[in-house]
Design a protein around this motif. Structure first.
Motif, PDB file in Angstrom:
ATOM      1  N   ALA A 248     142.360  41.076 116.332  1.00  0.00           N
ATOM      2  CA  ALA A 248     143.197  40.486 115.289  1.00  0.00           C
ATOM      3  C   ALA A 248     142.833  39.025 115.050  1.00  0.00           C
ATOM      4  CB  ALA A 248     144.670  40.613 115.667  1.00  0.00           C
ATOM      5  N   ALA A 249     142.540  38.297 116.131  1.00  0.00           N
ATOM      6  CA  ALA A 249     142.189  36.882 115.994  1.00  0.00           C
ATOM      7  C   ALA A 249     140.888  36.718 115.222  1.00  0.00           C
ATOM      8  CB  ALA A 249     142.080  36.247 117.373  1.00  0.00           C
ATOM      9  N   ILE A 250     139.893  37.533 115.544  1.00  0.00           N
ATOM     10  CA  ILE A 250     138.610  37.458 114.842  1.00  0.00           C
ATOM     11  C   ILE A 250     138.781  37.859 113.379  1.00  0.00           C
ATOM     12  CG2 ILE A 250     136.305  38.495 114.691  1.00  0.00           C
ATOM     13  CD1 ILE A 250     136.379  38.748 117.770  1.00  0.00           C
ATOM     14  N   ASN A 251     139.498  38.933 113.157  1.00  0.00           N
ATOM     15  CA  ASN A 251     139.660  39.438 111.791  1.00  0.00           C
ATOM     16  C   ASN A 251     140.412  38.461 110.895  1.00  0.00           C
ATOM     17  OD1 ASN A 251     138.372  41.665 112.783  1.00  0.00           O
ATOM     18  ND2 ASN A 251     140.174  43.010 112.784  1.00  0.00           N
ATOM     19  N   ASN A 262     136.408  43.381 114.073  1.00  0.00           N
ATOM     20  CA  ASN A 262     136.853  44.362 115.075  1.00  0.00           C
ATOM     21  C   ASN A 262     135.971  44.404 116.325  1.00  0.00           C
ATOM     22  OD1 ASN A 262     139.235  45.342 114.038  1.00  0.00           O
ATOM     23  ND2 ASN A 262     138.269  46.984 112.867  1.00  0.00           N
ATOM     24  N   MET A 263     135.254  43.314 116.593  1.00  0.00           N
ATOM     25  CA  MET A 263     134.396  43.292 117.772  1.00  0.00           C
ATOM     26  C   MET A 263     135.105  42.729 119.014  1.00  0.00           C
ATOM     27  SD  MET A 263     131.395  44.607 117.577  1.00  0.00           S
ATOM     28  CE  MET A 263     132.039  45.952 116.584  1.00  0.00           C
ATOM     29  N   GLY A 264     136.385  42.397 118.899  1.00  0.00           N
ATOM     30  CA  GLY A 264     137.120  41.855 120.054  1.00  0.00           C
ATOM     31  C   GLY A 264     137.080  42.790 121.246  1.00  0.00           C
ATOM     32  N   SER A 265     137.234  44.088 121.000  1.00  0.00           N
ATOM     33  CA  SER A 265     137.225  45.053 122.107  1.00  0.00           C
ATOM     34  C   SER A 265     135.875  45.087 122.804  1.00  0.00           C
ATOM     35  CB  SER A 265     137.594  46.436 121.586  1.00  0.00           C
ATOM     36  OG  SER A 265     136.725  46.826 120.536  1.00  0.00           O
ATOM     37  N   GLU A 266     134.787  44.877 122.043  1.00  0.00           N
ATOM     38  CA  GLU A 266     133.449  44.852 122.664  1.00  0.00           C
ATOM     39  C   GLU A 266     133.274  43.599 123.522  1.00  0.00           C
ATOM     40  OE1 GLU A 266     132.366  48.477 121.705  1.00  0.00           O
ATOM     41  OE2 GLU A 266     131.083  47.090 122.818  1.00  0.00           O
ATOM     42  N   PHE A 267     133.776  42.472 123.037  1.00  0.00           N
ATOM     43  CA  PHE A 267     133.706  41.252 123.854  1.00  0.00           C
ATOM     44  C   PHE A 267     134.497  41.436 125.150  1.00  0.00           C
ATOM     45  CE2 PHE A 267     131.234  38.473 121.403  1.00  0.00           C
ATOM     46  CZ  PHE A 267     131.580  38.541 120.062  1.00  0.00           C
ATOM     47  N   ILE A 268     135.675  42.035 125.074  1.00  0.00           N
ATOM     48  CA  ILE A 268     136.499  42.263 126.264  1.00  0.00           C
ATOM     49  C   ILE A 268     135.794  43.210 127.220  1.00  0.00           C
ATOM     50  CG2 ILE A 268     138.647  43.302 127.114  1.00  0.00           C
ATOM     51  CD1 ILE A 268     139.169  40.606 125.909  1.00  0.00           C
ATOM     52  N   ASN A 269     135.220  44.288 126.695  1.00  0.00           N
ATOM     53  CA  ASN A 269     134.526  45.262 127.534  1.00  0.00           C
ATOM     54  C   ASN A 269     133.373  44.621 128.285  1.00  0.00           C
ATOM     55  OD1 ASN A 269     132.006  47.290 127.593  1.00  0.00           O
ATOM     56  ND2 ASN A 269     133.889  48.437 128.001  1.00  0.00           N
ATOM     57  N   LYS A 270     132.598  43.807 127.598  1.00  0.00           N
ATOM     58  CA  LYS A 270     131.448  43.163 128.259  1.00  0.00           C
ATOM     59  C   LYS A 270     131.921  42.085 129.238  1.00  0.00           C
ATOM     60  CE  LYS A 270     128.833  45.789 125.814  1.00  0.00           C
ATOM     61  NZ  LYS A 270     129.874  46.518 125.051  1.00  0.00           N
ATOM     62  N   TYR A 319     116.085  42.598 117.033  1.00  0.00           N
ATOM     63  CA  TYR A 319     116.828  43.591 116.263  1.00  0.00           C
ATOM     64  C   TYR A 319     117.593  44.474 117.238  1.00  0.00           C
ATOM     65  CZ  TYR A 319     118.003  47.715 113.557  1.00  0.00           C
ATOM     66  OH  TYR A 319     118.688  48.744 112.977  1.00  0.00           O
ATOM     67  N   TYR A 320     118.851  44.750 116.919  1.00  0.00           N
ATOM     68  CA  TYR A 320     119.685  45.611 117.752  1.00  0.00           C
ATOM     69  C   TYR A 320     120.199  46.776 116.913  1.00  0.00           C
ATOM     70  CZ  TYR A 320     119.550  41.747 121.044  1.00  0.00           C
ATOM     71  OH  TYR A 320     119.118  40.768 121.904  1.00  0.00           O
ATOM     72  N   ALA A 321     120.273  47.941 117.552  1.00  0.00           N
ATOM     73  CA  ALA A 321     120.727  49.136 116.835  1.00  0.00           C
ATOM     74  C   ALA A 321     122.145  48.964 116.337  1.00  0.00           C
ATOM     75  CB  ALA A 321     120.627  50.361 117.745  1.00  0.00           C
ATOM     76  N   ASP A 322     122.945  48.192 117.091  1.00  0.00           N
ATOM     77  CA  ASP A 322     124.313  47.917 116.671  1.00  0.00           C
ATOM     78  C   ASP A 322     124.767  46.618 117.318  1.00  0.00           C
ATOM     79  OD1 ASP A 322     125.015  50.690 118.735  1.00  0.00           O
ATOM     80  OD2 ASP A 322     125.174  48.591 119.359  1.00  0.00           O
ATOM     81  N   VAL A 323     125.881  46.103 116.856  1.00  0.00           N
ATOM     82  CA  VAL A 323     126.383  44.823 117.359  1.00  0.00           C
ATOM     83  C   VAL A 323     126.775  44.924 118.834  1.00  0.00           C
ATOM     84  CG1 VAL A 323     128.184  43.082 117.097  1.00  0.00           C
ATOM     85  CG2 VAL A 323     127.104  44.051 115.081  1.00  0.00           C
ATOM     86  N   SER A 324     127.314  46.058 119.243  1.00  0.00           N
ATOM     87  CA  SER A 324     127.712  46.230 120.636  1.00  0.00           C
ATOM     88  C   SER A 324     126.538  46.019 121.578  1.00  0.00           C
ATOM     89  CB  SER A 324     128.304  47.625 120.843  1.00  0.00           C
ATOM     90  OG  SER A 324     128.617  47.836 122.211  1.00  0.00           O
ATOM     91  N   THR A 325     125.364  46.523 121.199  1.00  0.00           N
ATOM     92  CA  THR A 325     124.172  46.352 122.032  1.00  0.00           C
ATOM     93  C   THR A 325     123.770  44.889 122.102  1.00  0.00           C
ATOM     94  OG1 THR A 325     123.423  48.559 121.392  1.00  0.00           O
ATOM     95  CG2 THR A 325     121.790  47.093 122.380  1.00  0.00           C
ATOM     96  N   CYS A 326     123.915  44.184 121.001  1.00  0.00           N
ATOM     97  CA  CYS A 326     123.619  42.744 121.005  1.00  0.00           C
ATOM     98  C   CYS A 326     124.560  41.995 121.938  1.00  0.00           C
ATOM     99  CB  CYS A 326     123.738  42.190 119.590  1.00  0.00           C
ATOM    100  SG  CYS A 326     123.579  40.394 119.500  1.00  0.00           S
ATOM    101  N   ILE A 327     125.858  42.296 121.855  1.00  0.00           N
ATOM    102  CA  ILE A 327     126.823  41.618 122.734  1.00  0.00           C
ATOM    103  C   ILE A 327     126.509  41.927 124.188  1.00  0.00           C
ATOM    104  CG2 ILE A 327     129.267  41.420 123.346  1.00  0.00           C
ATOM    105  CD1 ILE A 327     129.933  42.107 120.438  1.00  0.00           C
ATOM    106  N   LYS A 328     126.129  43.174 124.483  1.00  0.00           N
ATOM    107  CA  LYS A 328     125.746  43.549 125.839  1.00  0.00           C
ATOM    108  C   LYS A 328     124.543  42.734 126.312  1.00  0.00           C
ATOM    109  CE  LYS A 328     124.308  47.518 128.674  1.00  0.00           C
ATOM    110  NZ  LYS A 328     123.044  46.936 129.164  1.00  0.00           N
TER     111      LYS A 328
END
Length: 961
Positions: A248-251, A262-270, A319-328
């Motif tokens: 919500a904060a990012i959005n 909606n990448m907050g959950s990915e940041f939290i997961n990593k 290049y990353y297949a998706d943003v989640s992979t980049c954050i990882k």
């Protein structure tokens, strides 16, 4: 220079087509070039709300009046870094570390000029003092600059205006540094080039002097350095934002076209997997990718501009297949395995930082890159109701630039414990302190590096991080606490999310039931003197059958029956305190987990961790519990912290005592207590280690102690049963110190003495004095320790508790006397005259002591006194004769004992009434007179190596009728 405002559609289109704020990586790590400077073909600025602004570069060289540079005044001058063609950075060398650094002028134009050294310009910029080639910068009078970076307070926030072009007066970034400290006034301008100490304009000359001399005395806050919390919060922390809250904060800052949406959950997961704070990663990504809308973010799912080298940012960027992979990749590889790993070439501390220390040193050419990411964190956190700010306790190594200390970070609280890693020399290196106050001279800190399961080494093969198990210890002597945490455990340190957990709530005096916390968080209060009255405890995410049971010790009631699974332990509505707790698991849970718990007790503070039904708290003191922490640990894994002193018992019918153990050569551990001997005498066996604990202590406090060990010297202090000295290394202890802390030190003195090789039993030391020897290589063989109520009599003679020897200096003898009408006069040494001649004044008393004696033994002496005759023998600084009673000394005998008597002769002679100087006596012979009623007026004493020449002077040494 032009700017596009946030609301403009043109800005969105422009950002989509250009990759702004990107970073680049070196092609080979071994070159030690800076790895991730921001791409600088286009420059961005930032506003306090986190908006990223594209800005066009223009010449920043300041036009000065003719001859200005050739004939500068003594006025304050600035170093202009915005002098080069577009895209060219400026390299420099950091003073004190000799590390290479770099910056890009259009991101921050001005540093403060500190003179020249070795033909180079000396400056301070973004926290670092450095040396730069004069041809790469411009020296500008302060008065000639149209824009100079400054700080001001607006609406209670500390705002940093960053000059990016001193010629046209541009402030390219305006950054929120959080709540302003109280010593800064609203609306005033303050200057600072380290961000920690602030100067008013009339103190700029003093600022230059302070920076040059490594001090900050002329600043507004010389003893209260300011640290931008998010800028210096280590990445090895956890945000309080949940995944949905961070989404919500990012959005709220962007829209669905953003790659951050909606990448907050990915940041939290990593964060939870690799140990990199999700909110701080969000701040970095927002700055680097213009909130996910840069060209590289849009076309390559690359939020951090990873590998976007200057020569071909669009083509070379990963290049990353998706943003989640980049954050990882950013979290696991770039952060956890590189920038946060001690020993990695670009590791300068695991926090955003500045150009002095932290990730910013090598990651970005922007000297305020770390502050910009922190600005985003401040903005999001403020909008969410200040969820994160100030939660962790932070400590800083070398708060001023003159520090340059490399600090060893260790496995345990001891200078002899395994070194896990060393910090860099860079000043301003920040730790997360996992406890508000040090114990035994060490803070428990969050480890920057990923540790192996035994907590022995830093791993290089994985980025996976366990917040609970990856902790270490660092000496308090090098750390200044700059923020006291408001989060759990007094530090804000949050354990990682776990499937299996424990939740608990405390009923607190006047507050009632608090919200549930879990997995090591603090329930209750500290520092408010409020009692815990009851607790409720339950398991969460349970994987095995079984319950959690607990029993409370309640004021006047004693131990209650066990309750379980969220029932009330204790009583409410009766104003009765909890004094202790026991907690246990049952069934399969007990087979697979240990339950650890510790309490914050009145006067004692945080006690050690108890485990599996052991009591935690106090008995016999009538002290309240104030807070509790509980966590589950898988069987076989380490405790969450120290397990000593989890439960304090006091029996008022018994005296306080002291227990101690010593490790004796060939015999192992021996125990003793309360003044009795521990160790051996007459067996020539060394003491190698010791442990000391208080017994039935009536007050809060600890016993601290340190050993001087062969080949090592003085170790750091330890306390309450920890080992001081060594075992298994065949090293002798040579000296010790012991002291009490807390209220115990107010009510008791601690005395101790040692049996030292050749010297035997030395005198009693007291309250932290050294006991033993130095410079002799003599072993300790035994010791005694005793508590004495404050002001009580010592257990015995206190003189000569510590013998020091310096082989570069000769042995000597010191003596002082009590002279008629003058009292005690200052001591003299080695044959000097002590007393008076020609004044007809009697000598009434004398004290004699050996100094820097190379061997065991002592000096003994006795005096012949008017009307009394020969007195008993005294030694080593004791008083002979009758000072102050008006009686003359008439004669004296002096001798040496032990090895000193084998190696030295002691000569002495007296100046006697009517007879003047008599001859020299030696080794116990009398000197002076008897039967004549003549006073001694002065004395000379001298040591001579055995067989050496006697002092000059003939005649009888002693005349008797």
């Amino acid at each position: 220079m032009r700017y596009w405002k946030k609301a403009g559609i043109f800005l969105a289109a422009f950002l989509l087509l250009t990759g702004i704020g990107e970073v680049k990586t070196a092609q080979a790590e071994e070159t030690l070039k800076d790895e991730n400077p921001q791409r600088i073909e286009s420059v961005t600025g930032m506003q306090t709300d986190g908006t990223v602004l594209e800005q066009e570069q223009e010449s920043g060289i300041v036009e000065e009046k003719t001859g200005r540079r050739a004939a500068r005044s003594s006025a304050v001058q600035l170093v202009n870094f915005n002098t080069k063609p577009s895209g060219q950075t400026t390299s420099f060398t950091m003073e004190g570390t000799n590390q290479s650094g770099y910056t890009y002028g259009p991101y921050g134009a001005d540093g403060i000029y500190l003179g020249e050294s070795d033909g180079k310009v000396r400056f301070m910029l973004s926290g670092t003092i450095g040396l730069v080639n004069a041809s790469d910068v411009q020296i500008v009078d302060f008065s000639a600059a149209k824009a100079v970076s400054y700080y001001t307070v607006s609406n209670g926030r500390l705002i940093h205006y960053i000059a990016t072009n001193m010629q046209n007066g541009t402030y390219g970034s305006t950054l929120d540094n959080g709540p302003a400290p109280s010593y800064l006034k609203s609306g005033a301008k303050y200057y600072s080039y380290d961000g920690h100490y602030f100067y008013t304009e009339d103190k700029l000359t003093d600022m230059v002097s302070d920076y040059s001399a490594g001090r900050r005395t002329a600043s507004v806050n010389p003893s209260q350095p300011f640290y931008n919390y998010f800028q210096f919060l280590p990445m090895r922390s956890k945000t309080a934002f949940s995944a949905s809250e961070l989404n919500a904060a990012i959005n709220s800052k962007t829209d669905s076209s953003s790659k951050m949406y909606n990448m907050g959950s990915e940041f939290i997961n990593k964060q939870n997997t690799y140990g990199t704070n999700a909110l701080l990663m969000t701040g970095v990504a927002a700055n680097e990718s213009a909130w996910g809308k840069s060209n590289i973010a849009q076309t390559k799912n690359n939020l951090f501009g990873l590998n976007a080298v200057d020569s071909s940012p669009g083509e070379s960027a990963n290049y990353y297949a998706d943003v989640s992979t980049c954050i990882k990749d950013f979290s696991e590889t770039y952060m956890s395995m590189r920038y946060l790993r001690p020993g990695y070439s670009y590791y300068k501390g695991g926090f955003l930082g500045n150009k002095a220390a932290g990730i910013n040193v090598h990651y970005a050419s922007d000297p305020y890159w770390g502050e910009k990411a922190a600005n985003v964190a401040w903005n999001l956190d403020k909008a969410a109701g200040n969820k994160d700010a100030g939660r962790y306790t932070l400590g800083v190594k070398d708060v001023m630039t003159a520090g340059y200390t490399t600090l060893n970070v260790r496995k345990e609280r001891s200078a002899s414990a395994t070194k896990l890693y060393s910090t860099v020399k860079n000043p301003g290196y920040t730790f997360i302190l996992l406890e508000n106050d040090p114990i035994s001279g060490f803070y428990k800190v969050q480890s920057d590096g990923v540790l192996d399961s035994a907590r022995e080494t830093v791993r290089t093969d994985t980025g996976n991080y366990d917040y609970n198990q990856m902790y270490a210890y660092a000496s308090q002597d090098y750390i200044t606490k700059v923020n006291t945490g408001s989060g759990t455990g007094g530090s804000g340190a949050q354990p990682p999310a776990a499937e299996q957990g424990v939740s608990y709530s405390a009923h607190v005096q006047t507050y009632g039931w608090q919200n549930y916390v879990s997995n090591g968080a603090t329930a209750g209060t500290t520092g408010q003197s409020k009692r815990l009255e009851a607790v409720k405890i339950k398991l969460s995410g349970q994987k095995y059958a079984g319950n959690i049971e607990y029993s409370a010790h309640v004021q006047t009631y004693g131990w209650q029956d066990y309750v379980s699974n969220d029932a009330i332990g204790g009583v409410i509505g009766q104003s009765k305190r909890l004094e202790a707790l026991k907690i246990r698991l049952t069934g399969e849970m007990a087979e697979n987990y240990d339950v650890y718990y510790r309490v914050h007790a009145q006067n004692f503070g945080w006690l050690g961790w108890a485990k599996n039904d052991a009591p935690a708290g106090t008995a016999g003191y009538s002290y309240r519990l104030e807070a509790i922490e509980i966590c589950l640990v898988e069987k076989g894994k380490s405790a969450p912290g120290s397990v000593k002193n989890a439960y304090k018992e006091y029996d008022s019918s018994k005296p306080a005592g002291i227990k101690y153990e010593v490790h004796v050569q060939d015999k192992g551990w021996q125990s003793s207590a309360n003044g009795n001997e521990a160790g051996t005498t007459g067996e020539s066996l060394r003491l190698e280690g010791m442990k000391v604990t208080l017994d039935n202590q009536p007050y809060a406090g600890t016993v601290e102690y340190s050993a001087h060990v062969q080949g090592t010297g003085w170790q750091s202090k330890v306390s309450d049963g920890d080992l001081s000295g060594t075992t298994g290394q065949s090293k002798r202890m040579e000296a010790i110190t012991i002291n009490l802390t807390g209220t115990m030190a107010e009510h008791y003195d601690i005395y101790y003495r040692v049996h030292a090789q050749r010297f035997g039993w030395l005198g009693w030391a007291k309250n932290g004095q050294a006991a033993g020897t130095s410079g002799y290589s003599y072993r300790l063989e035994a010791l005694q320790i005793q508590l004495v109520p404050k002001g009580g009599n010592a257990p015995g003679e206190q003189k000569n508790c510590y013998k020091e020897y310096d082989s570069t200096k000769p042995a000597s003898i010191s003596y002082s006397g009590y002279v008629e009408g003058k009292g005690w006069i200052d001591p003299v040494t080695d044959g000097a005259e002590m007393g008076s001649t020609g004044s007809s004044l009697r000598l009434e008393g004398i004290r004699i002591a050996l100094q820097n004696q190379p061997s065991s033994g002592m000096v003994e002496y006795r005096a012949h006194i008017q009307g009394t005759g020969w007195q008993n023998v005294v030694s080593d600084g004791a008083t002979a004769a009758t000072p102050g009673l008006g009686k003359r000394m008439e004669a004296i005998e002096i001798s040496l004992t032990g090895d000193m008597a084998k190696e030295y002769d002691v000569y002495y002679r007296a100046h006697v009434q009517k007879l003047a100087w008599l001859g020299w006596a030696k080794n116990g012979e009398p000197a002076g007179t008897s039967g004549l009623s003549y006073r001694i007026e002065s004395i000379q004493i001298q040591l001579v190596e055995k067989g050496g020449k006697a002092p000059e002077g003939n005649g009888d040494a002693y005349i008797s009728l």
